[in-house]
Design a protein around this motif. Structure first.
Motif, PDB file in Angstrom:
ATOM      1  N   ILE A 165       4.417   6.509  -6.497  1.00  0.00           N
ATOM      2  CA  ILE A 165       3.493   5.369  -6.496  1.00  0.00           C
ATOM      3  C   ILE A 165       4.006   4.266  -5.572  1.00  0.00           C
ATOM      4  O   ILE A 165       3.242   3.683  -4.789  1.00  0.00           O
ATOM      5  CB  ILE A 165       3.284   4.843  -7.933  1.00  0.00           C
ATOM      6  N   ARG A 166       5.303   3.982  -5.634  1.00  0.00           N
ATOM      7  CA  ARG A 166       5.880   2.960  -4.736  1.00  0.00           C
ATOM      8  C   ARG A 166       5.733   3.380  -3.277  1.00  0.00           C
ATOM      9  O   ARG A 166       5.403   2.562  -2.412  1.00  0.00           O
ATOM     10  CB  ARG A 166       7.359   2.741  -5.061  1.00  0.00           C
ATOM     11  N   PHE A 167       5.980   4.661  -2.994  1.00  0.00           N
ATOM     12  CA  PHE A 167       5.895   5.169  -1.624  1.00  0.00           C
ATOM     13  C   PHE A 167       4.480   4.999  -1.083  1.00  0.00           C
ATOM     14  O   PHE A 167       4.285   4.525   0.054  1.00  0.00           O
ATOM     15  CB  PHE A 167       6.309   6.640  -1.596  1.00  0.00           C
ATOM     16  N   LEU A 168       3.484   5.362  -1.862  1.00  0.00           N
ATOM     17  CA  LEU A 168       2.095   5.279  -1.408  1.00  0.00           C
ATOM     18  C   LEU A 168       1.652   3.836  -1.200  1.00  0.00           C
ATOM     19  O   LEU A 168       0.925   3.528  -0.241  1.00  0.00           O
ATOM     20  CB  LEU A 168       1.178   5.973  -2.418  1.00  0.00           C
ATOM     21  N   LYS A 169       2.085   2.944  -2.077  1.00  0.00           N
ATOM     22  CA  LYS A 169       1.734   1.529  -1.924  1.00  0.00           C
ATOM     23  C   LYS A 169       2.361   0.949  -0.661  1.00  0.00           C
ATOM     24  O   LYS A 169       1.732   0.149   0.052  1.00  0.00           O
ATOM     25  CB  LYS A 169       2.189   0.743  -3.152  1.00  0.00           C
ATOM     26  N   ARG A 170       3.578   1.348  -0.371  1.00  0.00           N
ATOM     27  CA  ARG A 170       4.245   0.873   0.844  1.00  0.00           C
ATOM     28  C   ARG A 170       3.537   1.420   2.089  1.00  0.00           C
ATOM     29  O   ARG A 170       3.347   0.708   3.078  1.00  0.00           O
ATOM     30  CB  ARG A 170       5.705   1.318   0.832  1.00  0.00           C
ATOM     31  N   TRP A 171       3.124   2.672   2.025  1.00  0.00           N
ATOM     32  CA  TRP A 171       2.407   3.298   3.139  1.00  0.00           C
ATOM     33  C   TRP A 171       1.095   2.562   3.412  1.00  0.00           C
ATOM     34  O   TRP A 171       0.715   2.357   4.568  1.00  0.00           O
ATOM     35  CB  TRP A 171       2.135   4.753   2.792  1.00  0.00           C
ATOM     36  N   HIS A 172       0.420   2.156   2.363  1.00  0.00           N
ATOM     37  CA  HIS A 172      -0.859   1.452   2.483  1.00  0.00           C
ATOM     38  C   HIS A 172      -0.738   0.175   3.306  1.00  0.00           C
ATOM     39  O   HIS A 172      -1.635  -0.187   4.075  1.00  0.00           O
ATOM     40  CB  HIS A 172      -1.393   1.145   1.078  1.00  0.00           C
ATOM     41  N   THR A 173       0.387  -0.517   3.185  1.00  0.00           N
ATOM     42  CA  THR A 173       0.562  -1.813   3.855  1.00  0.00           C
ATOM     43  C   THR A 173       1.426  -1.728   5.109  1.00  0.00           C
ATOM     44  O   THR A 173       1.613  -2.733   5.793  1.00  0.00           O
ATOM     45  CB  THR A 173       1.216  -2.811   2.884  1.00  0.00           C
ATOM     46  N   PHE A 174       1.939  -0.547   5.440  1.00  0.00           N
ATOM     47  CA  PHE A 174       2.893  -0.407   6.531  1.00  0.00           C
ATOM     48  C   PHE A 174       2.211  -0.648   7.874  1.00  0.00           C
ATOM     49  O   PHE A 174       1.105  -0.163   8.123  1.00  0.00           O
ATOM     50  CB  PHE A 174       3.527   0.983   6.522  1.00  0.00           C
ATOM     51  N   LYS A 175       2.869  -1.398   8.739  1.00  0.00           N
ATOM     52  CA  LYS A 175       2.322  -1.696  10.066  1.00  0.00           C
ATOM     53  C   LYS A 175       3.087  -0.923  11.130  1.00  0.00           C
ATOM     54  O   LYS A 175       4.310  -0.921  11.168  1.00  0.00           O
ATOM     55  CB  LYS A 175       2.404  -3.200  10.342  1.00  0.00           C
ATOM     56  N   PHE A 176       2.315  -0.268  11.993  1.00  0.00           N
ATOM     57  CA  PHE A 176       2.895   0.557  13.051  1.00  0.00           C
ATOM     58  C   PHE A 176       1.866   0.648  14.176  1.00  0.00           C
ATOM     59  O   PHE A 176       0.668   0.762  13.907  1.00  0.00           O
ATOM     60  CB  PHE A 176       3.229   1.944  12.505  1.00  0.00           C
ATOM     61  N   PRO A 177       2.289   0.614  15.437  1.00  0.00           N
ATOM     62  CA  PRO A 177       1.309   0.479  16.532  1.00  0.00           C
ATOM     63  C   PRO A 177       0.586   1.742  16.977  1.00  0.00           C
ATOM     64  O   PRO A 177      -0.395   1.647  17.712  1.00  0.00           O
ATOM     65  CB  PRO A 177       2.172  -0.066  17.685  1.00  0.00           C
ATOM     66  N   TRP A 178       1.054   2.930  16.564  1.00  0.00           N
ATOM     67  CA  TRP A 178       0.461   4.144  17.121  1.00  0.00           C
ATOM     68  C   TRP A 178      -0.021   5.113  16.057  1.00  0.00           C
ATOM     69  O   TRP A 178       0.595   5.296  15.019  1.00  0.00           O
ATOM     70  CB  TRP A 178       1.482   4.889  18.013  1.00  0.00           C
ATOM     71  N   ASN A 179      -1.132   5.750  16.372  1.00  0.00           N
ATOM     72  CA  ASN A 179      -1.647   6.902  15.634  1.00  0.00           C
ATOM     73  C   ASN A 179      -1.902   6.640  14.145  1.00  0.00           C
ATOM     74  O   ASN A 179      -1.705   7.524  13.320  1.00  0.00           O
ATOM     75  CB  ASN A 179      -0.716   8.109  15.793  1.00  0.00           C
ATOM     76  N   GLY A 180      -2.356   5.460  13.818  1.00  0.00           N
ATOM     77  CA  GLY A 180      -2.825   5.179  12.471  1.00  0.00           C
ATOM     78  C   GLY A 180      -1.820   5.460  11.373  1.00  0.00           C
ATOM     79  O   GLY A 180      -0.613   5.249  11.539  1.00  0.00           O
ATOM     80  N   ASP A 181      -2.324   5.958  10.241  1.00  0.00           N
ATOM     81  CA  ASP A 181      -1.442   6.184   9.094  1.00  0.00           C
ATOM     82  C   ASP A 181      -0.504   7.355   9.336  1.00  0.00           C
ATOM     83  O   ASP A 181       0.589   7.392   8.775  1.00  0.00           O
ATOM     84  CB  ASP A 181      -2.263   6.416   7.820  1.00  0.00           C
TER      85      ASP A 181
END
Length: 397
Positions: A221-237
């Motif tokens: 659950i923590r991993f998925l929540k962090r992924w939801h808000t993670f910022k990165f410039p290429w290729n989306g999620d």
């Protein structure tokens, strides 16, 4: 002398004919072992013992593209729940697996045929199928300007939180994934001691974000929540998944600068280099498994020309509508999702002969050849070979 010459010529002609026959036989045998079925576009079968594709599209449209189905193994038969827009996605009984497709409204309607294959698969194995638009009111807190691909990770985390004691495994799938083989139980791909399962993508060495398996654990659950808000410039999620993995491995991400102003694969090369250098000496892999290329529950169908076998295949990704067609980038012809009938816990069958089905032996040979070609490409591009602590092998060599 002339008669002897004629006799010798006849013998030579017979010998030549025999050699030709032997060569033809060998070539025929070789072709049986290595050739792929003729690629042709299969028709979309509209009929279905439970509901037609048109009816499915009607349900999706009428209910705001909320398509939540609950299946029961009770003697009373299959119980189907078409959720209303205010459905809160909480189970009141134990579910061994929930298949979740969370996507943009247009994509859900576009890939209704894929959803129908997942519906049949859920019926056969007694799973729960939830298909949710990313802007569903029950997940308003998941809305993000980054789009529905990021929102679905928040939706998945929320579903796990609401069903900590009622879900064994949540299978999160892209809408362009379809079942090609009903025989496999997807839970076979989730080790009992792991919280999350991913798989590798062949053509660019990504850890694929197209689907993943998760348990309702605090870690997941923590991993998925962090992924939801993670910022990165290429290729989306899918791009963002890689620096997130480094973060959870405790590895400093020095790759983002490498990728600036260059292609995304520069970042991926650096990512694999950092992981190999670390020797995976961290407890991250006590929680997460990443299956080797072509050994997960799904992979890009175009990589294997959409062929499949009963013993080696479960789902194909990139089952597009309309299908992928021949181009300079992908020299192949795609397909629509196969249609099934008899979708009950007693089993199911293809609604028609599928020209994309091959034997396990043919599939194994073909996959091995593909992996040899991809490995050569990875080495040429600086990704390294097949040996990496990042992924695990399901099949012993």
């Amino acid at each position: 002398m002339l008669r002897g010459t004629i006799g010798q010529s006849r013998i030579q002609a017979l010998y030549a004919a025999l050699c030709i026959a032997i060569v033809v036989s060998i070539l025929h045998l070789f072709s049986q072992e290595w050739s792929l079925p003729v690629m042709r576009q299969l028709p979309v079968r509209r009929g279905h013992p439970h509901e037609s594709l048109q009816h499915l599209e009607h349900i999706i449209s009428k209910h705001g593209l909320v398509y939540a189905k609950t299946h029961s193994n009770a003697q009373s038969g299959v119980h189907t729940l078409i959720a209303k827009p205010d459905f809160d996605f909480r189970l009141t009984t134990w579910a061994k697996s929930v298949i979740l497709v969370a996507s943009d409204r247009g994509y859900l309607l576009k890939y209704a045929a894929n959803i129908l294959s997942l519906d049949c698969y859920s019926r056969v194995h007694g799973f729960v199928l939830w298909v949710i638009p990313s802007d569903h009111s029950s997940f308003a807190h998941c809305s993000t300007e980054k789009g529905f691909f990021f929102a679905r990770h928040c939706i998945s985390a929320s579903v796990l939180e609401r069903n900590r004691n009622t879900i064994e495994i949540l299978a999160v799938l892209d809408a362009d994934i379809a079942v090609v083989n009903m025989l496999f139980d997807i839970r076979l791909f989730m080790p009992v001691e792991r919280d999350i399962a991913f798989s590798m993508r062949c053509f660019n060495q990504e850890v694929a974000a197209s689907s993943y398996l998760v348990r309702p654990s605090d870690f997941a659950i923590r991993f998925l929540k962090r992924w939801h808000t993670f910022k990165f410039p290429w290729n989306g999620d899918n791009g963002a998944l890689h620096p997130l993995l480094l973060e959870y491995m405790g590895i400093q991400d020095t790759c983002t600068k490498v990728g600036e102003g260059s292609l995304y694969h520069s970042y991926l090369r650096c990512f694999h280099h950092l992981v190999r250098e670390s020797n995976c000496s961290h407890d991250f892999f006590q929680h997460v498994v990443i299956w080797q290329h072509l050994q997960g529950w799904e992979y890009d169908g175009w990589v294997v020309n959409y062929t499949w076998s009963k013993g080696l295949s479960l789902m194909h990704h990139a089952m597009k509508n309309p299908p992928i067609m021949q181009s300079g980038i992908l020299p192949l012809v795609g397909r629509l999702a196969p249609q099934f009938e008899g979708c009950t816990t007693q089993g199911s069958a293809l609604a028609h002969v599928d020209d994309f089905e091959v034997s396990d032996k043919q599939m194994s040979m073909y996959m091995s050849r593909k992996m040899e070609l991809w490995q050569r490409t990875w080495l040429e591009q600086g990704f390294g070979g097949m040996q990496s602590c990042l992924w695990s092998k399901r099949v012993a060599e």
